[in-house]
Design an enzyme around this catalytic site. Structure first.
Site, short mmCIF file in Angstrom:
data_model
loop_
_atom_site.label_atom_id
_atom_site.label_comp_id
_atom_site.label_asym_id
_atom_site.label_seq_id
_atom_site.Cartn_x
_atom_site.Cartn_y
_atom_site.Cartn_z
CG ASP A 87 -13.21 2.04 5.38
OD1 ASP A 87 -12.38 2.13 4.44
OD2 ASP A 87 -12.95 2.40 6.54
NE ARG A 106 -3.82 -0.13 2.15
CZ ARG A 106 -4.73 0.09 3.08
NH1 ARG A 106 -4.85 -0.75 4.10
NH2 ARG A 106 -5.52 1.13 3.01
C1 S3P Z 1 -9.23 5.42 8.49
C2 S3P Z 1 -9.31 6.18 7.36
C3 S3P Z 1 -9.70 5.68 6.03
C4 S3P Z 1 -10.33 4.30 6.11
C5 S3P Z 1 -9.60 3.39 7.05
C6 S3P Z 1 -9.56 3.98 8.45
C7 S3P Z 1 -8.83 6.03 9.76
O1 S3P Z 1 -8.57 5.61 5.20
O2 S3P Z 1 -10.39 3.72 4.83
O3 S3P Z 1 -10.23 2.13 7.11
O4 S3P Z 1 -9.03 5.42 10.84
O5 S3P Z 1 -8.30 7.17 9.73
P1 S3P Z 1 -8.12 6.89 4.32
O6 S3P Z 1 -8.10 8.02 5.24
O7 S3P Z 1 -6.77 6.57 3.79
O8 S3P Z 1 -9.15 7.00 3.25
#
Ligand code: S3P
Length: 440
Positions: free
Chosen positions: A320, A127
Site C-alpha cells: 500500500d 475491482r
Molecule cells: C489488506 C490487504 C492488502 C492491502 C489492503 C488491506 C488487508 O490487499 O492492499 O489495503 O487488510 O488484508 P491484498 O491482500 O489484496 O494485497
C-alpha cells in the site's frame, strides 16, 4: 468522480517536525469489528480507525443486528452475537470504497446460511472479486457477481461449506483472510498457502480471540466449527498512514519527526526496509508488543536518498506504500526500478498509471511498465494539477511531493482520503506541510 470535487492545494516547501500519532491501523480495525461481532461476550477496541472504510464494516455489522457502541475517540464496544447470531440485513450492505470489507465479508458471510448482497462505489465495483468467489465456490458457496466477476456480489444461503486446501495464485492477505474466515464455517480443515508472506493480522487476531490457527511456513490452517471469545484490542497507528510522513520527513531538508505507536508487524514493514535501502534515516525506538502486535515509535530525519532496485520480496510487505515511495524515488539521486508489482494496477486505482501520469505533470521522468515503474530521480519537481482518481493514497502521496516542489501542486478528487486518514490535512499541516483543503 464525486459531484463535489474536494481538492488539496499543496504549496511548495516546508519541513516536518514535532510528534505525531497517525490514525489506527485499517486492517486491524476491520478485523476487530468482524471478529468482535462473531465472538461471545463484549469486545472493547481502542485506537479504532474512524475512517470511511472501517466505518463501512462497522455499519454493515450493525445492519446485521450487532450492537456496536461508538466510535468515540477511537473507542468501540462490540456486543458479540456468537458465530451464528448475525441477522439477515434488510438491504444490500454498502461497503463504499473498501476492498478489505468486501473480500473478507464475502468469506465470512458465505457459510452463514443467509442471503445477502454486497455493493460498493464505482472503484470497488471495478475491482477483481473472482480471486475470492472462485475458491469460495469450491468450498460450496453460492455467489453471483456482475459480468467480469465484479461487485455487486449476491451471496445465497447454502446448507454447508466444505474445507479447502488452496494454493493462492496471488500474494493477497485479503484472499487468505477471506478463506480462513469462511473456513470457520466449513466442515473439516481449510488451509491456505501463500506464494509470498502477506500481512498476518487475521491469523494473529483469530488466535487472540481463542480460535486455533496452525501456521507452518507459508501455510495457515484452521478447522471449522470453533468459537471466538471476546477480547480487548489496542489498535496501533497504521504504518501505511505513517508512511507518508516517513517519506515527507526524509525528503524535506531539516526535518526531524517522531511518529508514535506505529504498528511494526514484520509483514507490514517493507516501507521502512525500502526507505533504509534508499538511505533514509529512520530510528526505531521503544519497540514493544501491544495485544499481540509489535509497535514502536519512529524517529525520522531528512537524509539524501539514492535510487535503488526495489527487492521483489519487499513488494507484498509494502503493497500500500508504493504511491508515496514513488515520491521518494522522484527525490532520490539516480534510477529506481520496481518490478513484480502488477497488483498495484488493481488497487483503489491503477496506481502505476495514475502515479506515472501525476509525476509526468510535475516534470518527473517516470516510465510505467506492466508490473512496475522506472523513475529517474533527483531532477527538478515542478508544480501542476494532478488527478488522484479518487484514490486516497495517491492524494496523500502528492501532498508530500510538494515539500520538494518548485510550485503549487493542486490535487483533484481527494474526498476518499477520509477512507483511511480522517483529518489528514490538519495533521499534515501541524507537522509542517503547507496543504489546505478546498471544495471546488
Ligand atoms: C489488506 C490487504 C492488502 C492491502 C489492503 C488491506 C488487508 O490487499 O492492499 O489495503 O487488510 O488484508 P491484498 O491482500 O489484496 O494485497
Amino acid at each position: 468522480m464525486a459531484s463535489s470535487n474536494v481538492q488539496f492545494v499543496a504549496r511548495p516547501g516546508g519541513q516536518l517536525s514535532g510528534t505525531l500519532r497517525v490514525p489506527g491501523d485499517k486492517s486491524i480495525s476491520h478485523r476487530s469489528i468482524m471478529l468482535g461481532s462473531l465472538a461471545e461476550g463484549v469486545t472493547r477496541v481502542s485506537g479504532f480507525l474512524e475512517g470511511e472504510d472501517s466505518l463501512a464494516t462497522l455499519r454493515a455489522f450493525r445492519d446485521m443486528g450487532v450492537q456496536i457502541d461508538g466510535p468515540l475517540d477511537g473507542n468501540v464496544t462490540i456486543h458479540g452475537v456468537g458465530m451464528h447470531g448475525l441477522k439477515t440485513p434488510s438491504a444490500p450492505l454498502d461497503l463504499g470504497n473498501s476492498g478489505t470489507s468486501m473480500r473478507l465479508m464475502c468469506g465470512l458471510l458465505a457459510g452463514q446460511g443467509m442471503d445477502v448482497t454486497l455493493v460498493g462505489d464505482a472503484s470497488l465495483s471495478r475491482r477483481p472479486m473472482k480471486r475470492v468467489t472462485e475458491p469460495l465456490a469450491r468450498m460450496g458457496a453460492k455467489i453471483d457477481s456482475a459480468e467480469g466477476g465484479t461487485a455487486p456480489l449476491q451471496i445465497s444461503a447454502v446448507n454447508a461449506l466444505n474445507g479447502l486446501h488452496y494454493d493462492m495464485p496471488v500474494a493477497s492477505a485479503q484472499v487468505k483472510s477471506c478463506l480462513l474466515l469462511a473456513g470457520m464455517y466449513a466442515q473439516g480443515e481449510t488451509c491456505v498457502t501463500e506464494p509470498a508472506p502477506t500481512r498476518d493480522h487475521t491469523e494473529r487476531m483469530l488466535q487472540g480471540f481463542g480460535y486455533a490457527v496452525q501456521r507452518q511456513g507459508s501455510q495457515a490452517c484452521l478447522t471449522g466449527g470453533g468459537k471466538l471469545q471476546a477480547c480487548d484490542i489496542d489498535v496501533p497507528a497504521d504504518i501505511s498512514s505513517a508512511a507518508f510522513f516517513l517519506v515527507g520527513a526524509s525528503i524535506a531538508e531539516g526535518s526531524d519527526l517522531l511518529l508514535e505507536h506505529v504498528g511494526m508487524n514484520p509483514t507490514r514493514d517493507g516501507v521502512i526496509n525500502i526507505l533504509r535501502l534508499m538511505g533514509a534515516d529512520i530510528e526505531v525506538l521503544n519497540a514493544r508488543v501491544v495485544g499481540g502486535e509489535p509497535v514502536a515509535d519512529l524517529r525520522v530525519r531528512s537524509a539524501p536518498l539514492k535510487g535503488i532496485r526495489i527487492p521483489q520480496d519487499q513488494v507484498p510487505l509494502a503493497i500500500d506504500e508504493f504511491p508515496v515511495l514513488f515520491i521518494a524515488a522522484a527525490c532520490a539521486q539516480g534510477e529506481t526500478v520496481l518490478t513484480g508489482a502488477e497488483e498495484l494496477r488493481v488497487k483503489e486505482s491503477d496506481r502505476i498509471q495514475v502515479m506515472a501520469d501525476g509525476l509526468a505533470v510535475l516534470g518527473v521522468d517516470a516510465r510505467p511498465t506492466p508490473d512496475g515503474i522506472v523513475i529517474q530521480g533527483g531532477g527538478r519537481i515542478g508544480g501542476g494539477r494532478v488527478d488522484s482518481h479518487g484514490d486516497h493514497r495517491i492524494a496523500m502521496a502528492f501532498t508530500m511531493a510538494a515539500l520538494r516542489a518548485s510550485g503549487d501542486i493542486l490535487i483533484d478528487d481527494c474526498a476518499n482520503v477520509n477512507t483511511s486518514f480522517p483529518r489528514f490535512v490538519d495533521l499534515a499541516s501541524a507537522a509542517g506541510c503547507r496543504v489546505a483543503l478546498q471544495d471546488a
